[in-house]
Design an enzyme around this catalytic site. Structure first.
Site, PDB file in Angstrom:
ATOM      1  N   LYS A   1     -10.992  -0.093   2.230  1.00  0.00           N
ATOM      2  CA  LYS A   1     -10.607  -1.276   2.415  1.00  0.00           C
ATOM      3  C   LYS A   1      -9.429  -1.342   3.040  1.00  0.00           C
ATOM      4  O   LYS A   1      -8.813  -1.980   3.973  1.00  0.00           O
ATOM      5  CB  LYS A   1     -10.756  -2.186   1.129  1.00  0.00           C
ATOM      6  CG  LYS A   1     -10.233  -3.658   1.055  1.00  0.00           C
ATOM      7  CD  LYS A   1      -9.639  -4.010  -0.082  1.00  0.00           C
ATOM      8  CE  LYS A   1      -8.026  -3.547  -0.275  1.00  0.00           C
ATOM      9  NZ  LYS A   1      -7.265  -4.031  -1.625  1.00  0.00           N
TER      10      LYS A   1
ATOM     11  N   THR B   1      -1.824  -4.995  -3.704  1.00  0.00           N
ATOM     12  CA  THR B   1      -1.654  -4.438  -2.388  1.00  0.00           C
ATOM     13  C   THR B   1      -2.820  -5.098  -1.463  1.00  0.00           C
ATOM     14  O   THR B   1      -3.868  -5.222  -1.834  1.00  0.00           O
ATOM     15  CB  THR B   1      -2.397  -2.903  -2.451  1.00  0.00           C
ATOM     16  OG1 THR B   1      -1.500  -2.210  -3.066  1.00  0.00           O
ATOM     17  CG2 THR B   1      -2.786  -2.490  -1.195  1.00  0.00           C
TER      18      THR B   1
ATOM     19  N   LYS C   1       3.242  -0.577   2.318  1.00  0.00           N
ATOM     20  CA  LYS C   1       2.653   0.087   1.388  1.00  0.00           C
ATOM     21  C   LYS C   1       1.139   0.593   2.094  1.00  0.00           C
ATOM     22  O   LYS C   1       0.862   1.709   1.715  1.00  0.00           O
ATOM     23  CB  LYS C   1       1.994  -1.116   0.238  1.00  0.00           C
ATOM     24  CG  LYS C   1       1.044  -1.094  -0.569  1.00  0.00           C
ATOM     25  CD  LYS C   1       1.374   0.184  -1.560  1.00  0.00           C
ATOM     26  CE  LYS C   1       0.049   0.296  -2.398  1.00  0.00           C
ATOM     27  NZ  LYS C   1       0.111   1.524  -3.333  1.00  0.00           N
TER      28      LYS C   1
END
Lengths: 295, 295, 295, 295
Positions: free
Chosen positions: D242, D97, D173
């Protein structure tokens, strides 16, 4: 005391600031990417240098007043930047609105050459610059600030010392721009509620600006927002978005949630997406009006 | 011109307002639920009435300055309310901070008795009331406002005419309180970012209040928020929440989205849930500090 | 066991619910303000009553399925309301989506007549009602719920017991509607980001709905939001705003800040101000699209 | 068809993915910074390489499954990165990711060497990886995707083609992670309102997860949020922050305001400031509970 000062950036703000320095008796060596912009100050006694790096005065002060972080980096540490030529004891007095990170980075660069960096953004528009009425923020090493203070005082009405960390003055400058935008949004919401109740927006603006909020920001922007007059731009909305992004990056780095700044960011971003980036930043209030079905 | 005026509500604001009227040469008939609170103004020459309804002066003016919508309804249209006794040509000059809806409702009630309602909330704290420095908002029928104007001028430094709809003055008053709370949140977020960068909060507060935001709200609250001094309460946070709810109800009724007001509502509500309802409303800024891991 | 049941409200939901009761062998006495709407269920064996109050069955159950709080109060405690005629031991099974406060108020009213109130809103659209697939919430006194359970089971696939406070089932129903709206906004933001990156919105919708979010809400609304197909309205946006207001009133009363609900409120309010109140509530996502400069 | 595949990153996800490849008959050359982590897959038949760059198979596929953008850049284009050794026709199948920008940057790097980049992040936790039940996103050149598809199918239950732009799969994603966090906040607000009304949080969670929201995210996280069980962390909150930052950076770059993402950002940031960065990301809901005065 300094006799000769280097100056880079002769835009709406830089030019009147050079005039103030000349009035105060300094010699000023000026550089601007677009040479025509230098004409007024040359006519008033400033000296033009051909090459950017020649603004450097041995052991002296160079002032920069350019449009953003990128421009500042380029004139300072770019290939032809004056920073490479600053000698021991020189000071870079950096008066542009840039991020704390850029200030910290340039301070580190100058440190390697035994020269100094003082961050010194200002509050005030071109007319305040012309009248030596700027409010001037100042952060950096105490010794350097001691030397820059008389120079800063020649350009403004008051100098605020914000400590040793070179980024501090930028934090306060960005915080001020954030607070202006927050005041604009608050006014807009309040004026819209008044308008929806059949009250004249300008009367509402006048009530607030002559009672609780009798200060420049509410007086000046209150009238623009009440009249929905967003052109010509005093400060472009896309620059407001840039500053808001700098605020949020600093907030993120320092773990400081700022919900009002987040709302303003979304509002500014929507404004740019709708094609209003070149309007005055007070045009951020159009979103609130549209969402109330007004205009 | 009026000679005798009725006055209901002798709290922190009402008492000095009565003193102003006495100084200006009016006779004042006063009523307060807690009789002891009347003592100062009685000593200064006001006349006490035993029964609430006796404040009514035939064809004259009755001023109310009570704590909230409920209290205002009770003294006016409650079982013993003076409203039932207001005769043709009388005026109810309603100076409390209440909702536009309450003003509209009471105006309709008085209308049925051929008497009038002027909504007239004020900006200013007790010291401003004592010095006849209040800013006074005014909305209602033009004829009635013409008669109340000299009376209002005896208590304040300026009277703003906000039109015929009796709710208008309340809308402007609530909008002002909203703008104060928005300014407090904006200051808090900015001061927190400064503190997280190692800058003294009080220096930050002083910079802003002496430059861009040189007005009462930023000066007074800026210092309180910088020092995190939230007691004693000048204006309780739970009253701030009440006003914020009134703003949002009006915003909902008038289809005016107010995102800053929504954030403030959530923040005030969290503050009350955490047991801070009796602190000064500037304590709403504690949430932002806590969310930054401060204090 | 009950043999005869009263039923008020034969709209899109009420009519198929009556059909379910008939199938399960109950006799059903029905009333609807607009008599024509009763025709289908009459044809299927329901009995029409001329006067609203005649739906009351001595000691029996009356079900209400009407459009909002006001309608529910009118049919129950209005001048001609059936509530005045409910006798000892009767139960009002209230299946409309209304506020917890309305439920508590009606429960108190019935309590004075020794009859009972069970709040019983449902999750499911008309097709689920027709297939006896509703999810049915239930709150009120245990004894009353014991008697209503078989009746509820005749209309749905599962009954959830939410305790004794009659408002509880309404809180859960409103919370569910809030969660649907939150899911719609989250999908819209995500689809917009995909679209701005050149990804087909429908592909994005399908990815999410067939992986992480493989459930009715994301499948059904995901497709509508991806295609921006907001008409015909399955549930009108202005009813969504009504429900969001009920959520926020309850949140305010219970000191529970709900930042997502606040954002949704502002978005729904803007949608109504822009004239979209009669579109499907998924049209609340148009604001996010417009703010991204899309469509 | 590929016979041998390189694989970098043998953490909780990478290790079971290698097992899937082995089961499907591939030879797998593995590298992990911490060699011990390779033991299980070596025992199952994978081949260990000593030097990172040796994972490169001439003209073949290298899969990466590492923890963040920085790690991915290091293993790929760092001094010892395998990227320098990828020959013409090789494919980097990048399953971590990371941000769309990182994918675009690496795609450009590989392009210069005539090798290819396919972005391929997944939905699913380690147990799904172990059962070949991952949902696998895929973006990049069609030719490259054609070759990677059987390899991806060996590790998951479905592969979604998201177009040619290598950043697309990352956008989807990140959008999914954003939607999970939005669902968590919505659940928390709803459960808090229920709890404040005296309703058991777990009952509320169960009602929603078994009716409107009968899918993995609401089932799994609903229970954790209802029980306020935030440890051990399945996915750390600081990684959620994040990802939220990556979403907002992309939203900023693409001029897509995302108000829910902004709220989540402020909430996650506050959570980290309060020292909860190592808890499960569902702990972001603690802020809403605290603001309601709940534990």
């Amino acid at each position: 005391m300094e006799k000769t000062i280097g100056f880079v950036g002769l835009g709406n703000m830089g030019a009147p600031m050079v005039m103030s320095l000349l009035k105060a008796g300094y010699r000023v060596k000026v550089y601007n990417r677009t040479p025509e912009k230098a004409e007024t100050v040359i006519a008033a006694g400033a000296d033009r240098v051909e090459h950017l790096a020649d603004v450097a005065v041995p052991g002296g002060i160079v002032i920069t007043m350019v449009s953003n972080d990128q421009a500042l980096e380029e004139v300072t540490i770019g290939e032809k930047g004056f920073g490479h030529k600053l000698e021991e004891g020189s000071i870079h007095l950096s008066m542009s609105t840039v991020s704390p990170e850029t200030s910290r980075k340039l301070a580190a660069f100058h440190g390697k050459h035994n020269s100094h960096y003082v961050a010194s953004p200002v509050f005030g528009r071109p007319d305040a610059a012309a009248a030596q009425k700027l409010f001037i923020l100042s952060s950096g090493s105490s010794k350097a600030k001691e030397r820059t203070k008389p120079v800063q005082e020649a350009m403004g009405q008051r100098v605020f010392d914000l400590g040793e960390d070179p980024g501090n003055a930028n934090v306060i400058k960005l915080g001020g721009n954030f607070m202006i935008m927050a005041a604009m949004e608050a006014m807009a919401e309040s004026f819209n509620l008044a308008e929806k109740n059949g009250i004249d927006r300008q009367v509402a603006a006048e009530v607030y600006a002559s009672t609780l909020f009798n200060c420049t920001v509410y007086n000046g922007y209150g009238s623009m927002i009440a009249n929905r007059r967003f052109e010509p731009a005093g400060f472009q909305l896309e620059l407001g978005l840039k500053d808001c992004n700098l605020v949020l990056e600093e907030a993120n780095a320092k773990q400081t949630p700022m919900p009002f700044a987040s709302i303003l960011h979304d509002t500014l971003l929507a404004s740019v997406a709708k094609g209003r980036g070149k309007q005055d930043w007070s045009a951020l209030t159009r979103i609130a009006s549209e969402n109330a079905g007004l205009k």
